[in-house]
Design a protein around this motif. Structure first.
Motif, PDB file in Angstrom:
ATOM      1  N   GLN A  64      17.131  87.835  17.243  1.00 43.89           N
ATOM      2  CA  GLN A  64      17.971  88.982  17.586  1.00 43.89           C
ATOM      3  C   GLN A  64      18.211  89.876  16.378  1.00 43.89           C
ATOM      4  O   GLN A  64      18.193  91.099  16.485  1.00 43.89           O
ATOM      5  N   ASN A  66      16.187  90.225  13.775  1.00 39.35           N
ATOM      6  CA  ASN A  66      14.932  90.933  13.510  1.00 39.35           C
ATOM      7  C   ASN A  66      14.747  92.104  14.475  1.00 39.35           C
ATOM      8  O   ASN A  66      14.279  93.175  14.081  1.00 39.35           O
ATOM      9  N   GLU A  67      15.116  91.924  15.717  1.00 39.13           N
ATOM     10  CA  GLU A  67      15.003  93.014  16.703  1.00 39.13           C
ATOM     11  C   GLU A  67      15.929  94.168  16.336  1.00 39.13           C
ATOM     12  O   GLU A  67      15.547  95.327  16.443  1.00 39.13           O
ATOM     13  N   GLU A  68      17.139  93.858  15.900  1.00 47.15           N
ATOM     14  CA  GLU A  68      18.070  94.900  15.516  1.00 47.15           C
ATOM     15  C   GLU A  68      17.566  95.659  14.289  1.00 47.15           C
ATOM     16  O   GLU A  68      17.680  96.887  14.205  1.00 47.15           O
ATOM     17  N   ASN A  70      14.423  96.014  13.399  1.00 44.73           N
ATOM     18  CA  ASN A  70      13.269  96.797  13.804  1.00 44.73           C
ATOM     19  C   ASN A  70      13.689  98.058  14.557  1.00 44.73           C
ATOM     20  O   ASN A  70      13.002  99.078  14.493  1.00 44.73           O
ATOM     21  N   ARG A  71      14.767  98.009  15.272  1.00 50.39           N
ATOM     22  CA  ARG A  71      15.254  99.196  16.000  1.00 50.39           C
ATOM     23  C   ARG A  71      15.737 100.280  15.044  1.00 50.39           C
ATOM     24  O   ARG A  71      15.688 101.462  15.344  1.00 50.39           O
ATOM     25  N   LEU A  72      16.247  99.863  13.885  1.00 49.71           N
ATOM     26  CA  LEU A  72      16.749 100.831  12.904  1.00 49.71           C
ATOM     27  C   LEU A  72      15.573 101.490  12.243  1.00 49.71           C
ATOM     28  O   LEU A  72      15.326 102.563  12.083  1.00 49.71           O
TER      29      LEU A  72
END
Length: 72
Positions: A64, A66-68, A70-72
């Motif tokens: 989770q 890493n996903e956050e 990557n979204r930035l």
């Protein structure tokens, strides 16, 4: 239209219908024998195990994070 062409088309259609009928008959005999049911049960068990693995990966805090990032 030439009569030979008509005969070839009719034979092809009848052959295709016969082939499909035999394929469906084999499929239902296989399922009725119980072997198909056992195969489906085994496949369902494997899919459930894979789903549990994927759920554990997705709910992992590192994933989770890493996903956050990557979204930035």
């Amino acid at each position: 239209m030439d009569m030979g062409v008509v005969v070839i088309v009719v034979v092809a259609i009848v052959g295709g219908v016969f082939y499909d009928a035999m394929k469906m008959r084999y499929k239902y005999q296989h399922l009725a024998s119980g072997k198909g049911y056992e195969d489906l049960q085994q496949e369902l068990t494997q899919v459930k195990a894979r789903l549990a693995t994927l759920e554990s990966i997705v709910t992992d805090k590192k994933y989770q994070l890493n996903e956050e990032i990557n979204r930035l």
